[in-house]
Scaffold this motif. Sequence first.
Motif, PDB file in Angstrom:
ATOM      1  N   LEU A 101     -15.975 -28.436   0.077  1.00 53.70           N
ATOM      2  CA  LEU A 101     -17.342 -27.935  -0.068  1.00 53.70           C
ATOM      3  C   LEU A 101     -17.961 -27.565   1.283  1.00 53.70           C
ATOM      4  CD1 LEU A 101     -18.699 -30.378  -2.804  1.00 53.70           C
ATOM      5  CD2 LEU A 101     -18.089 -27.966  -3.081  1.00 53.70           C
ATOM      6  N   VAL A 102     -17.765 -28.423   2.279  1.00 50.24           N
ATOM      7  CA  VAL A 102     -18.318 -28.124   3.602  1.00 50.24           C
ATOM      8  C   VAL A 102     -17.642 -26.888   4.189  1.00 50.24           C
ATOM      9  CG1 VAL A 102     -18.617 -28.969   5.959  1.00 50.24           C
ATOM     10  CG2 VAL A 102     -18.996 -30.510   4.031  1.00 50.24           C
ATOM     11  N   ALA A 103     -16.316 -26.777   4.029  1.00 50.40           N
ATOM     12  CA  ALA A 103     -15.601 -25.604   4.517  1.00 50.40           C
ATOM     13  C   ALA A 103     -16.132 -24.338   3.871  1.00 50.40           C
ATOM     14  CB  ALA A 103     -14.104 -25.752   4.247  1.00 50.40           C
ATOM     15  N   PHE A 104     -16.457 -24.406   2.588  1.00 51.49           N
ATOM     16  CA  PHE A 104     -16.986 -23.226   1.886  1.00 51.49           C
ATOM     17  C   PHE A 104     -18.320 -22.784   2.487  1.00 51.49           C
ATOM     18  CE2 PHE A 104     -19.796 -21.612  -1.515  1.00 51.49           C
ATOM     19  CZ  PHE A 104     -19.133 -20.426  -1.804  1.00 51.49           C
ATOM     20  N   PHE A 105     -19.207 -23.729   2.776  1.00 53.12           N
ATOM     21  CA  PHE A 105     -20.514 -23.351   3.314  1.00 53.12           C
ATOM     22  C   PHE A 105     -20.408 -22.876   4.763  1.00 53.12           C
ATOM     23  CE2 PHE A 105     -21.996 -25.776  -0.377  1.00 53.12           C
ATOM     24  CZ  PHE A 105     -22.961 -24.893  -0.862  1.00 53.12           C
ATOM     25  N   ILE A 106     -19.443 -23.395   5.518  1.00 53.38           N
ATOM     26  CA  ILE A 106     -19.215 -22.856   6.858  1.00 53.38           C
ATOM     27  C   ILE A 106     -18.719 -21.415   6.751  1.00 53.38           C
ATOM     28  CG2 ILE A 106     -17.846 -23.068   8.963  1.00 53.38           C
ATOM     29  CD1 ILE A 106     -17.804 -26.059   8.561  1.00 53.38           C
ATOM     30  N   TRP A 107     -17.870 -21.154   5.772  1.00 56.39           N
ATOM     31  CA  TRP A 107     -17.379 -19.785   5.543  1.00 56.39           C
ATOM     32  C   TRP A 107     -18.529 -18.843   5.203  1.00 56.39           C
ATOM     33  CZ3 TRP A 107     -17.153 -17.014   0.806  1.00 56.39           C
ATOM     34  CH2 TRP A 107     -16.405 -15.829   0.857  1.00 56.39           C
ATOM     35  N   LEU A 108     -19.475 -19.304   4.393  1.00 55.37           N
ATOM     36  CA  LEU A 108     -20.648 -18.477   4.096  1.00 55.37           C
ATOM     37  C   LEU A 108     -21.439 -18.189   5.364  1.00 55.37           C
ATOM     38  CD1 LEU A 108     -22.051 -20.014   0.769  1.00 55.37           C
ATOM     39  CD2 LEU A 108     -20.704 -17.930   1.051  1.00 55.37           C
ATOM     40  N   ALA A 109     -21.635 -19.206   6.203  1.00 54.03           N
ATOM     41  CA  ALA A 109     -22.355 -19.009   7.465  1.00 54.03           C
ATOM     42  C   ALA A 109     -21.602 -18.037   8.365  1.00 54.03           C
ATOM     43  CB  ALA A 109     -22.546 -20.351   8.166  1.00 54.03           C
ATOM     44  N   GLU A 110     -20.275 -18.112   8.346  1.00 54.42           N
ATOM     45  CA  GLU A 110     -19.464 -17.190   9.149  1.00 54.42           C
ATOM     46  C   GLU A 110     -19.681 -15.750   8.702  1.00 54.42           C
ATOM     47  OE1 GLU A 110     -14.860 -17.030  10.620  1.00 54.42           O
ATOM     48  OE2 GLU A 110     -15.218 -17.349   8.483  1.00 54.42           O
ATOM     49  N   ILE A 154     -22.437 -14.516   7.474  1.00 51.05           N
ATOM     50  CA  ILE A 154     -23.736 -14.102   8.007  1.00 51.05           C
ATOM     51  C   ILE A 154     -23.615 -13.785   9.495  1.00 51.05           C
ATOM     52  CG2 ILE A 154     -26.112 -14.840   8.461  1.00 51.05           C
ATOM     53  CD1 ILE A 154     -25.907 -16.574   5.935  1.00 51.05           C
ATOM     54  N   ALA A 155     -22.879 -14.626  10.226  1.00 55.92           N
ATOM     55  CA  ALA A 155     -22.738 -14.436  11.672  1.00 55.92           C
ATOM     56  C   ALA A 155     -21.974 -13.161  12.002  1.00 55.92           C
ATOM     57  CB  ALA A 155     -22.052 -15.653  12.281  1.00 55.92           C
ATOM     58  N   THR A 156     -20.899 -12.875  11.278  1.00 55.32           N
ATOM     59  CA  THR A 156     -20.154 -11.654  11.566  1.00 55.32           C
ATOM     60  C   THR A 156     -20.950 -10.422  11.135  1.00 55.32           C
ATOM     61  OG1 THR A 156     -18.939 -11.898   9.468  1.00 55.32           O
ATOM     62  CG2 THR A 156     -17.900 -12.751  11.463  1.00 55.32           C
ATOM     63  N   TRP A 157     -21.702 -10.518  10.036  1.00 53.42           N
ATOM     64  CA  TRP A 157     -22.577  -9.400   9.661  1.00 53.42           C
ATOM     65  C   TRP A 157     -23.597  -9.119  10.759  1.00 53.42           C
ATOM     66  CZ3 TRP A 157     -27.858  -8.945   8.880  1.00 53.42           C
ATOM     67  CH2 TRP A 157     -28.294  -7.743   8.301  1.00 53.42           C
ATOM     68  N   SER A 158     -24.008 -10.177  11.466  1.00 48.64           N
ATOM     69  CA  SER A 158     -24.973 -10.029  12.555  1.00 48.64           C
ATOM     70  C   SER A 158     -24.304  -9.635  13.874  1.00 48.64           C
ATOM     71  CB  SER A 158     -25.728 -11.352  12.750  1.00 48.64           C
ATOM     72  OG  SER A 158     -26.398 -11.736  11.560  1.00 48.64           O
ATOM     73  N   ASN A 159     -23.003  -9.366  13.838  1.00 51.81           N
ATOM     74  CA  ASN A 159     -22.235  -8.947  15.020  1.00 51.81           C
ATOM     75  C   ASN A 159     -22.184 -10.022  16.107  1.00 51.81           C
ATOM     76  OD1 ASN A 159     -21.455  -6.403  14.073  1.00 51.81           O
ATOM     77  ND2 ASN A 159     -23.372  -5.466  14.743  1.00 51.81           N
ATOM     78  N   ALA A 160     -22.321 -11.287  15.737  1.00 49.85           N
ATOM     79  CA  ALA A 160     -22.150 -12.343  16.731  1.00 49.85           C
ATOM     80  C   ALA A 160     -20.713 -12.310  17.242  1.00 49.85           C
ATOM     81  CB  ALA A 160     -22.465 -13.701  16.112  1.00 49.85           C
ATOM     82  N   TRP A 161     -19.770 -12.091  16.358  1.00 48.86           N
ATOM     83  CA  TRP A 161     -18.385 -11.792  16.705  1.00 48.86           C
ATOM     84  C   TRP A 161     -17.805 -11.011  15.544  1.00 48.86           C
ATOM     85  CZ3 TRP A 161     -19.762 -16.531  14.727  1.00 48.86           C
ATOM     86  CH2 TRP A 161     -19.059 -16.978  13.602  1.00 48.86           C
ATOM     87  N   LEU A 162     -16.639 -10.393  15.761  1.00 46.47           N
ATOM     88  CA  LEU A 162     -16.015  -9.594  14.716  1.00 46.47           C
ATOM     89  C   LEU A 162     -14.517  -9.847  14.699  1.00 46.47           C
ATOM     90  CD1 LEU A 162     -17.782  -6.128  15.215  1.00 46.47           C
ATOM     91  CD2 LEU A 162     -18.177  -7.734  13.339  1.00 46.47           C
ATOM     92  N   TYR A 163     -13.957  -9.850  13.507  1.00 40.27           N
ATOM     93  CA  TYR A 163     -12.512  -9.855  13.370  1.00 40.27           C
ATOM     94  C   TYR A 163     -12.017  -8.412  13.497  1.00 40.27           C
ATOM     95  CZ  TYR A 163     -12.973 -14.651  11.771  1.00 40.27           C
ATOM     96  OH  TYR A 163     -13.247 -15.996  11.722  1.00 40.27           O
ATOM     97  N   PRO A 164     -10.757  -8.223  13.878  1.00 44.56           N
ATOM     98  CA  PRO A 164     -10.256  -6.851  14.079  1.00 44.56           C
ATOM     99  C   PRO A 164     -10.502  -5.930  12.882  1.00 44.56           C
ATOM    100  CG  PRO A 164      -8.671  -8.424  14.943  1.00 44.56           C
ATOM    101  CD  PRO A 164      -9.750  -9.234  14.258  1.00 44.56           C
ATOM    102  N   HIS A 202     -17.164  -6.109   6.577  1.00 47.19           N
ATOM    103  CA  HIS A 202     -16.859  -6.513   5.212  1.00 47.19           C
ATOM    104  C   HIS A 202     -16.752  -8.023   5.212  1.00 47.19           C
ATOM    105  CE1 HIS A 202     -12.690  -7.458   6.293  1.00 47.19           C
ATOM    106  NE2 HIS A 202     -12.689  -6.337   6.987  1.00 47.19           N
ATOM    107  N   PRO A 203     -16.888  -8.673   4.068  1.00 43.25           N
ATOM    108  CA  PRO A 203     -16.846 -10.138   4.036  1.00 43.25           C
ATOM    109  C   PRO A 203     -15.556 -10.684   4.637  1.00 43.25           C
ATOM    110  CG  PRO A 203     -17.663  -9.287   1.947  1.00 43.25           C
ATOM    111  CD  PRO A 203     -17.181  -8.099   2.730  1.00 43.25           C
ATOM    112  N   VAL A 204     -15.689 -11.830   5.260  1.00 36.80           N
ATOM    113  CA  VAL A 204     -14.530 -12.513   5.830  1.00 36.80           C
ATOM    114  C   VAL A 204     -13.594 -12.925   4.698  1.00 36.80           C
ATOM    115  CG1 VAL A 204     -13.758 -14.507   7.176  1.00 36.80           C
ATOM    116  CG2 VAL A 204     -15.901 -13.344   7.770  1.00 36.80           C
ATOM    117  N   SER A 205     -12.314 -12.756   4.922  1.00 32.29           N
ATOM    118  CA  SER A 205     -11.324 -13.086   3.897  1.00 32.29           C
ATOM    119  C   SER A 205     -11.464 -14.543   3.454  1.00 32.29           C
ATOM    120  CB  SER A 205      -9.916 -12.841   4.441  1.00 32.29           C
ATOM    121  OG  SER A 205      -8.945 -13.380   3.580  1.00 32.29           O
ATOM    122  N   ALA A 206     -11.298 -14.750   2.165  1.00 29.88           N
ATOM    123  CA  ALA A 206     -11.347 -16.113   1.626  1.00 29.88           C
ATOM    124  C   ALA A 206     -10.216 -16.969   2.171  1.00 29.88           C
ATOM    125  CB  ALA A 206     -11.291 -16.074   0.102  1.00 29.88           C
ATOM    126  N   ALA A 207      -9.183 -16.329   2.729  1.00 30.19           N
ATOM    127  CA  ALA A 207      -8.087 -17.093   3.325  1.00 30.19           C
ATOM    128  C   ALA A 207      -8.566 -17.916   4.507  1.00 30.19           C
ATOM    129  CB  ALA A 207      -6.969 -16.142   3.768  1.00 30.19           C
TER     130      ALA A 207
END
Length: 310
Positions: free
Chosen positions: A229-238, A240-250, A257-262
């Motif tokens: 459950l905690v990992a899921f909510f961190i993933w949701l926060a991630e 938001i952070a990537t949408w805000s361009n705090a960092w980006l995956y390649p 686009h949303p971060v992969s569920a993997a």
Amino acid sequence: MRTPSGPAALTTAERAIDARFRAILARLPRHGPAGWLTEFAVFGLKQAWACVFGGAMLAVILAAHLWYPDDAALARNDVLTLAAVAIQIAMVAGRLETLRELRVVVLFHVVGTVMELFKTHVGSWSYEPDGVLRLGGVPLFSGFMYAAVGSYMVRVNRLFDLRFACYPRRWVTAVVAAAIYANFFTNHYAQDVRWLLIAAVALVFGRCVMQFRIFRFRWRMPLLLAFVLVAFFIWLAENIATWSNAWLYPSQVGGWHPVSAAKLASWFLLMIISVVLVTWISPPQPPDDGRPAASPDADAAQPAPVSRTG
């Protein structure tokens, strides 16, 4: 709601807030739908309070993305770093975090920054190249995002007075955590064994049950479920952070686009590292066996019932 003692005790500021809210909540019904709604509301409030560091960081990142001017004299990344330092100072100065807990938060910061330096070097993700408050390609605010996870872990421990049945030996959990941390580096050069490590986590923590107190009642939950459950909510926060361009995956550089569920597997494993670090300043406590809760209302003199989630 019993105020714990020892390493997990509430801070001075939290005791004052706790007393104020308990005086209000004590007048609400204890049973029936209203009683359950009270427990649910307190659960949400406690979780929000535990997330105050991470929530403040996420709010600053989102605000900087939406409103900070691109042509400002001070780079956006530097503003985020200064804001993160200010949040941390406010947490300690406001007695929302103890100096003892600050040590583990700083450790999270160091552990996270080392991994950030490696991961950005190999191209796992990237940050905007602006600002001077950085180490190589890593702006210093990135370490505070790991520190936010550490802050949540130490705060949720005391706010919910966590107790653990069948908690594994700490040296065993330390070995598993060390292997997980090493795999975050070695998986770029050798076989990625994250699924084997997840199986090891399930084996080590599979029998452990977490007890937590919300307001009037103590609840049970398998510890592995809490990790998920905690990992899921961190993933949701991630996201938001990537949408805000705090960092980006390649894969997000050409368009978000949303971060992969993997990535949930990575956050699940990071949770193990987080838990192990916290247990070295706040050792897991065994269940209290339904001992009376210290509460101002008369009914609290009765043993607190234990309910099972679900």
